[in-house]
Design a protein around this motif. Structure first.
Motif, short mmCIF file in Angstrom:
data_model
loop_
_atom_site.label_atom_id
_atom_site.label_comp_id
_atom_site.label_asym_id
_atom_site.label_seq_id
_atom_site.Cartn_x
_atom_site.Cartn_y
_atom_site.Cartn_z
N GLN A 253 36.00 21.79 55.17
CA GLN A 253 36.94 21.88 54.13
C GLN A 253 37.70 20.75 53.55
OE1 GLN A 253 39.41 25.22 55.45
NE2 GLN A 253 38.23 26.58 54.28
N THR A 254 36.91 19.68 53.65
CA THR A 254 37.52 18.32 53.20
C THR A 254 36.39 17.65 51.88
OG1 THR A 254 36.32 16.85 54.84
CG2 THR A 254 38.60 17.72 55.34
N GLY A 255 35.92 18.53 51.53
CA GLY A 255 35.20 17.93 50.22
C GLY A 255 33.82 18.71 50.24
N MET A 256 32.83 18.28 49.32
CA MET A 256 31.64 19.21 48.98
C MET A 256 30.60 18.36 49.30
SD MET A 256 32.83 21.39 46.02
CE MET A 256 33.92 20.17 45.49
N HIS A 257 29.53 18.63 50.01
CA HIS A 257 28.26 18.04 50.29
C HIS A 257 27.39 17.95 48.91
CE1 HIS A 257 28.85 16.99 54.47
NE2 HIS A 257 29.33 18.34 54.58
N VAL A 258 27.00 16.91 48.61
CA VAL A 258 26.02 16.99 47.41
C VAL A 258 24.49 16.99 47.86
CG1 VAL A 258 25.24 15.82 45.41
CG2 VAL A 258 27.65 15.38 46.18
N ASN A 259 23.80 18.04 47.29
CA ASN A 259 22.54 18.40 47.47
C ASN A 259 21.62 17.14 46.94
OD1 ASN A 259 22.09 21.01 48.91
ND2 ASN A 259 23.34 21.66 47.29
N GLU A 260 21.73 16.24 47.84
CA GLU A 260 21.06 14.79 47.43
C GLU A 260 19.56 14.91 47.45
OE1 GLU A 260 23.41 11.14 48.68
OE2 GLU A 260 23.27 12.35 50.52
N ASP A 261 19.11 15.83 48.13
CA ASP A 261 17.45 15.75 47.84
C ASP A 261 17.14 16.35 46.53
OD1 ASP A 261 18.60 18.30 48.70
OD2 ASP A 261 16.78 19.21 49.59
N HIS A 262 18.15 16.86 45.93
CA HIS A 262 18.02 17.37 44.43
C HIS A 262 18.73 16.60 43.29
CE1 HIS A 262 15.43 20.59 45.82
NE2 HIS A 262 16.21 20.92 46.56
N PHE A 263 19.82 15.90 43.60
CA PHE A 263 20.52 15.29 42.79
C PHE A 263 21.06 13.78 43.28
CE2 PHE A 263 21.48 19.79 42.96
CZ PHE A 263 21.13 20.12 41.73
N ILE A 264 21.18 12.84 42.51
CA ILE A 264 21.86 11.53 42.97
C ILE A 264 23.35 11.57 42.19
CG2 ILE A 264 21.62 9.18 42.69
CD1 ILE A 264 18.61 9.45 42.38
N VAL A 265 24.07 11.21 43.15
CA VAL A 265 25.59 11.16 42.46
C VAL A 265 26.03 9.70 42.37
CG1 VAL A 265 26.59 11.87 44.68
CG2 VAL A 265 27.73 12.16 42.80
N GLU A 266 26.67 9.59 41.35
CA GLU A 266 27.35 8.21 41.33
C GLU A 266 28.63 8.31 40.61
OE1 GLU A 266 24.44 5.05 39.17
OE2 GLU A 266 24.02 6.92 38.47
N VAL A 267 29.43 7.35 41.09
CA VAL A 267 30.87 7.34 40.61
C VAL A 267 31.10 6.27 39.69
CG1 VAL A 267 33.28 7.48 41.15
CG2 VAL A 267 31.71 8.54 42.51
N ILE A 268 31.33 6.45 38.50
CA ILE A 268 31.58 5.45 37.53
C ILE A 268 32.82 5.02 36.82
CG2 ILE A 268 29.03 5.40 36.89
CD1 ILE A 268 30.14 6.65 34.16
N ASP A 269 33.11 3.84 36.40
CA ASP A 269 34.39 3.57 35.48
C ASP A 269 34.12 4.39 34.23
OD1 ASP A 269 36.21 2.52 33.61
OD2 ASP A 269 36.58 0.83 34.92
N PRO A 270 35.06 5.34 33.93
CA PRO A 270 34.63 5.96 32.57
C PRO A 270 34.85 5.11 31.17
CG PRO A 270 36.84 6.83 33.67
CD PRO A 270 36.11 6.02 34.64
N ASP A 271 35.52 4.22 31.52
CA ASP A 271 35.82 3.24 30.44
C ASP A 271 34.42 2.30 30.39
OD1 ASP A 271 38.00 4.52 29.54
OD2 ASP A 271 39.08 3.23 31.08
N THR A 272 34.19 1.61 31.45
CA THR A 272 33.05 0.39 31.26
C THR A 272 31.68 1.02 31.62
OG1 THR A 272 33.43 0.05 33.61
CG2 THR A 272 34.73 -1.14 31.93
N GLY A 273 31.60 2.05 32.25
CA GLY A 273 30.16 2.75 32.90
C GLY A 273 29.94 2.29 33.90
N GLU A 274 30.66 1.14 34.51
CA GLU A 274 30.12 0.36 35.87
C GLU A 274 30.20 1.25 37.09
OE1 GLU A 274 31.83 -3.48 37.42
OE2 GLU A 274 32.06 -3.53 35.27
N VAL A 275 29.45 1.14 38.04
CA VAL A 275 29.43 2.02 39.25
C VAL A 275 30.58 1.46 40.10
CG1 VAL A 275 27.74 2.50 41.11
CG2 VAL A 275 26.81 2.30 38.86
N LEU A 276 30.89 2.51 40.75
CA LEU A 276 32.42 2.08 41.38
C LEU A 276 31.82 2.19 42.90
CD1 LEU A 276 34.95 3.75 39.46
CD2 LEU A 276 34.53 1.35 39.53
N PRO A 277 32.30 1.29 43.76
CA PRO A 277 31.87 1.57 45.17
C PRO A 277 32.32 2.91 45.80
CG PRO A 277 33.77 0.17 44.86
CD PRO A 277 33.45 0.43 43.68
N GLU A 278 32.06 3.18 46.81
CA GLU A 278 32.28 4.39 47.55
C GLU A 278 34.01 4.48 47.93
OE1 GLU A 278 30.17 4.94 51.38
OE2 GLU A 278 31.86 6.04 52.24
#
Lengths: 434, 139
Positions: A253-278
């Motif tokens: 119960q500390t976060g949700m596992h992303v079904n990575e075999d079907h989806f690739i997740v990224e976290v980006i800066d919403p203003d610049t679109g740059e990918v942010l580190p884990e």
């Protein structure tokens, strides 16, 4: 808790998952380039060819897809298969604008069923359980999505849909529902109703709940777990990507596992679109790598969260994403400050004599925005003097101000006077004419 | 020597007071005294009734926020200075009155005054010492 994995891939080593992602991403890129004129044009504009994408690391070279793109190509413009292969359509609620339509092939539905079966298993569900589904059935993905998943798992589905809460509880008692699936706000309402009906939640067979489709706080989880005497699990998804089940919570119960075999997740800066580190907070972006009918790439969810590859005690190796602390769609900008209703909710839950049933009313007086929060007091709250109520209102206002940095007028109201919702809760009224 | 007062949270909405009195009517609860403390948005209705437990239950069942508070009731002669004399006793003992209200007592030539103070036990003690007539029941 004993772990049930629905698919072996859930615990696969990272390099295997990445290899699978690379393979599937390449196929998807080829598929959309060949079949979706919208994407072919975008690629051509960027001077990008499918051959430029060689591994999963190249995903950041791809263009973003926005909600507006779905609207511009409404209803079926972004579909990547001919209509005769589409076996289902769903539509977004359209709460934040014109609705959008999404489609599924039979294989897409099979994948959807599988990923939700994983979510139910992670919540401890098996084919021996009765799964009580109180999400709305229809164009909304919640009802039929969970239905598909529970069926895939082999559990016994009780397709109640929404409405008639007392009857829902009667069914829960009589049919012996083991797992409840609905929105967290409806789960709260059911919990309250169970108490009102004089039923001891411990006497119900119900032991777990899978709640999603709206952001909810840790405090709300505690409240639901207490009211219904169950474990409450979060499930995340959005219709544009698949619907519920894009990611799911496990026993930790500390976060949700992303079904990575079907989806690739990224976290980006919403203003610049740059990918942010884990570990950095930013906008969650998903790329579908197995979808046939509507394979969106780098879809901007407008949900704010972070991801982590920290080892999880449940044994799953899929990356975990935090509970989104709000959707940029839900975000209000009040006097220039970004305000998520979920932040206010967690403040409210700190006070014992009030409930997390609240309504935010934003207005503009002259040039200044005002925020009013109406919040229901708990039943049994003992306010026998005006002074006590005013004191509590002041304390809440102080706590809100310390979190948000803006002042709010607090109004305590009687229990059960704010409107309840069986689907997504309506928490905000914005009266400003912007 | 304390009596139960019912405090009901009432939002400033048309018909709310009627709703409360109607619930009490249906429950056959008699109202002996009432007062309202009001602000712009809400009020607290304070009631002395024939059956506080029943009134509390009936109102809660209809979704009202209700609490029971212990208050002191004293009988005050119907003449100038009588109430001042009672309050003087409390004042001398350094007891603070949060609020008070009066109603006509069944006895002639006397009024009944409900007092909410910050220290019930001490207030009862000094009032008794000074011969103030305490009312043990409003009925």
């Amino acid at each position: 808790m004993e772990q049930h994995y629905y698919s072996p891939v859930e615990t696969a080593p990272l390099d295997e998952i990445r290899a699978l992602q690379s393979y599937r991403l390449l196929k998807t890129v080829r598929h959309i380039y060949d079949h979706v004129p919208f994407y072919r044009n975008k690629f051509d504009e960027l001077g990008l060819t499918p051959e430029d994408i060689k591994t999963v690391d190249d995903v950041s070279k791809l263009p973003f897809t926005y909600k507006q793109d779905l609207r511009d190509n409404y209803p079926y413009g972004l579909f990547a298969v001919p209509q005769d292969q589409v076996v289902r359509v769903h539509a977004s609620s359209g709460t934040t604008g014109k609705q959008t339509v999404v489609g599924y092939t039979q294989r897409d539905l099979d994948v959807w069923g599988e990923i939700i079966a994983r979510a139910i298993s992670a919540a401890g569900g098996t084919k021996h359980d009765f799964v009580h589904i109180s999400y709305g059935y229809g164009l909304f993905t919640g009802g039929l999505g969970l239905h598909q998943g529970a069926t895939t798992l082999g559990a016994s589905v009780i397709p109640v849909s929404t409405g008639n809460t007392k009857r829902q509880i009667q069914i829960m008692q009589d049919f012996g529902s083991d797992i409840l699936c609905c929105t967290p706000s409806y789960a709260m309402y059911m919990g309250e109703t169970i108490r009102d009906m004089g039923i001891d939640p411990n006497a119900l067979k119900l032991r777990a709940g899978i709640f999603g489709a709206e952001p909810w706080s840790e405090e709300m989880r505690k409240k639901i777990e207490e009211l219904l005497a169950i474990k409450a699990y979060d499930i995340y998804g959005l219709s544009e990507i698949m619907g519920p089940g894009v990611s799911y919570e496990c026993s930790e119960q500390t976060g949700m596992h992303v079904n990575e075999d079907h989806f690739i997740v990224e976290v980006i800066d919403p203003d610049t679109g740059e990918v942010l580190p884990e570990g950095s907070w930013g906008e969650l972006v998903f790329t579908c790598i197995t979808k046939e009918a509507l394979p969106l790439i780098r879809y901007r969810t407008r949900d704010i969260g972070f991801i982590s590859r920290k080892k999880c005690s449940c044994g799953r190796t899929f990356v975990k994403m935090s509970k989104p602390n709000g959707r940029t769609d839900d975000m209000l900008i009040i006097r220039g400050v970004n305000v998520f209703p979920s932040q206010i909710e967690s403040v409210l839950l700190q006070f014992p004599d009030i409930t997390p049933n609240y309504l935010l009313i934003v207005d503009r007086e002259g040039a200044l925005d005002s925020l009013e929060i109406q919040v229901e007091m708990a039943e049994g709250a003992a306010f026998d003097a005006v002074r006590l109520i005013e004191k509590r209102e002041k304390e809440i206002s102080g706590a809100v101000e310390s979190i948000l940095g803006i002042a709010a007028t607090i109004h305590l109201v009687s229990p059960k006077t704010l409107a309840r919702s069986e689907g997504k809760a309506q928490r905000v009224i914005d009266k400003r004419k912007l | 020597m304390l009596i139960k007062q019912l405090s009901v949270f009432v939002e400033n909405q048309k018909g709310k007071l009627w709703e409360i009195t109607d619930i009490l009517r249906k429950g056959e609860v008699d109202i002996r005294a009432l007062t309202i403390a009001d602000t712009t948005d809400f009020g607290i209705l304070r009631l002395i009734v024939s059956d506080p437990a029943k009134a509390e239950y009936s109102l809660k069942e209809q979704g009202f926020t209700v609490s029971l508070t212990d208050v002191i009731a004293v009988q005050v002669d119907d003449r100038p200075g009588a109430l001042a004399a009672v309050l003087d006793v409390l004042n001398q003992a350094d007891i603070s009155v949060e609020y008070m209200y009066a109603f006509v007592s069944k006895a002639e030539d006397a009024a009944c005054v409900i007092l909410r103070v910050d220290d019930n036990a001490r207030a009862l003690e000094v009032l008794k010492q000074n011969g103030v007539r305490l009312v043990s029941t409003a009925y």
